[in-house]
Design an enzyme around this catalytic site. Structure first.
Site, PDB file in Angstrom:
ATOM      1  N   LYS A   1       8.284 -16.208  53.891  1.00  0.00           N
ATOM      2  CA  LYS A   1       7.803 -16.007  55.261  1.00  0.00           C
ATOM      3  C   LYS A   1       6.810 -17.088  55.673  1.00  0.00           C
ATOM      4  CE  LYS A   1      10.264 -12.469  56.386  1.00  0.00           C
ATOM      5  NZ  LYS A   1      11.278 -12.578  57.456  1.00  0.00           N
TER       6      LYS A   1
ATOM      7  N   GLY B   1      20.556  -9.717  61.273  1.00  0.00           N
ATOM      8  CA  GLY B   1      20.016  -8.505  60.662  1.00  0.00           C
ATOM      9  C   GLY B   1      19.613  -7.468  61.685  1.00  0.00           C
TER      10      GLY B   1
ATOM     11  N   ILE C   1       5.001  -2.446  59.798  1.00  0.00           N
ATOM     12  CA  ILE C   1       5.860  -1.827  60.802  1.00  0.00           C
ATOM     13  C   ILE C   1       6.602  -0.646  60.187  1.00  0.00           C
ATOM     14  CG2 ILE C   1       7.682  -2.259  62.499  1.00  0.00           C
ATOM     15  CD1 ILE C   1       5.122  -3.953  62.917  1.00  0.00           C
TER      16      ILE C   1
ATOM     17  N   TYR D   1       8.463 -13.008  48.675  1.00  0.00           N
ATOM     18  CA  TYR D   1       8.580 -12.632  50.089  1.00  0.00           C
ATOM     19  C   TYR D   1       7.557 -13.403  50.922  1.00  0.00           C
ATOM     20  CZ  TYR D   1       8.656  -9.716  54.290  1.00  0.00           C
ATOM     21  OH  TYR D   1       8.741  -9.274  55.587  1.00  0.00           O
TER      22      TYR D   1
ATOM     23  N   VAL E   1      23.848 -14.174  56.103  1.00  0.00           N
ATOM     24  CA  VAL E   1      23.206 -15.372  56.651  1.00  0.00           C
ATOM     25  C   VAL E   1      22.976 -16.442  55.594  1.00  0.00           C
ATOM     26  CG1 VAL E   1      22.127 -14.174  58.581  1.00  0.00           C
ATOM     27  CG2 VAL E   1      20.879 -14.386  56.411  1.00  0.00           C
TER      28      VAL E   1
ATOM     29  N   SER F   1      21.287  -4.452  62.661  1.00  0.00           N
ATOM     30  CA  SER F   1      21.892  -3.119  62.656  1.00  0.00           C
ATOM     31  C   SER F   1      20.843  -2.020  62.565  1.00  0.00           C
ATOM     32  CB  SER F   1      22.872  -2.981  61.492  1.00  0.00           C
ATOM     33  OG  SER F   1      22.189  -3.087  60.248  1.00  0.00           O
ATOM     34  N   ARG F   2      19.612  -2.364  62.150  1.00  0.00           N
ATOM     35  CA  ARG F   2      18.572  -1.356  61.982  1.00  0.00           C
ATOM     36  C   ARG F   2      17.199  -2.009  62.093  1.00  0.00           C
ATOM     37  NH1 ARG F   2      17.082  -1.072  56.264  1.00  0.00           N
ATOM     38  NH2 ARG F   2      18.217  -2.685  55.113  1.00  0.00           N
TER      39      ARG F   2
END
Length: 244
Positions: free
Chosen positions: A156, A9, A185, A152, A61, A11-12
């Site tokens: 995690k 993951g 973030i 989520y 993935v 690309s950004r």
């Protein structure tokens, strides 16, 4: 030995920053993406233009066969993977009882099983060489829980369990496994929450700002480095004091 990093993951967002920082540290990098082909290939081209080794490889993935092929390609073009950064992840906001089965299953498939697939793909060579490093990306929400982000947070939290358990299992093979748990973030995941929520999160962060992808990338680079050679099974929380 040549240092080769596979960042899922990447690309950004955080993953992109990790790829940049590791490349600057001398790693050859495999930039993984699922949909953002243009961004991934642009980043790889940028790094190659700076004289560094980089490739972009598409793989979901959650698909173990695709991950195995990605690792095969990375090792054929760059060399044996010495560092795996399990960064790929998705989020979903909403009430627990409103989340459909398919969304729940996809969340766990990407965020948890994806990390398992990537680790399982790189480990045979690492175990054979008696060395390697894995850095997983969790979240502070996996440590404290998150209303309206139950799936989520669960995924995690499971990453923390994966980190600690794999660290114990792989220590005899001199493979270190650690985890970074980012706070809020400045990425797309936070921007979609809206400006009001963003301002609230800034106010709740003792250091007075949101983190940057580079903040997390430098934490990853530290855990991957020889400076952290005696550190394994640990969770480095980088959240500006949010969870203190």
């Amino acid at each position: 030995m040549k240092q080769v990093a596979l960042i899922t993951g990447s690309s950004r967002g955080i993953g992109r920053a990790v790829a940049l920082v590791l490349s600057q540290a001398g790693y050859a990098v495999c930039i993984n993406y699922i949909q953002s082909r243009e961004a991934a290939e642009s980043l790889a081209a940028q790094l190659r233009g700076e004289g560094r080794e980089a490739i972009a490889v598409q793989a979901d993935v959650a698909d173990s066969h695709a991950v195995n092929e990605m690792v095969r390609q990375a090792e054929a073009e760059l060399g044996p993977v010495t560092l795996l950064v399990n960064n790929a992840g998705i989020s979903w906001q909403g009430l627990f009882q409103d989340m459909e089965d398919a969304a729940w299953d996809r969340m766990l498939a990407v965020n948890l099983t994806g990390a398992r697939n990537a680790a399982r793909a790189v480990l045979p060579a690492m175990i054979s060489r008696k060395g390697g490093c894995i850095v997983n990306i969790s979240s502070m929400w996996g440590l404290r829980g998150a209303s309206c982000e139950v799936a989520y947070a669960c995924s995690k939290a499971a990453i923390v369990g994966l980190t600690r358990s794999l660290a114990l299992e792989l220590a005899p093979s001199r493979i270190r496994v650690n985890c970074v748990a980012p706070g809020c973030i400045e990425t797309d995941m936070v921007r979609v929450l809206g400006q009001e929520t963003r301002e609230m999160l800034v106010a709740e962060t003792p250091i007075g700002r949101l983190g940057t992808p580079e903040d997390i990338a430098h934490a990853v680079a530290f855990l991957a480095s020889e400076k952290a050679s005696f550190i394994t099974g640990q969770v480095l929380t980088a959240d500006g004091g949010f969870t203190v």
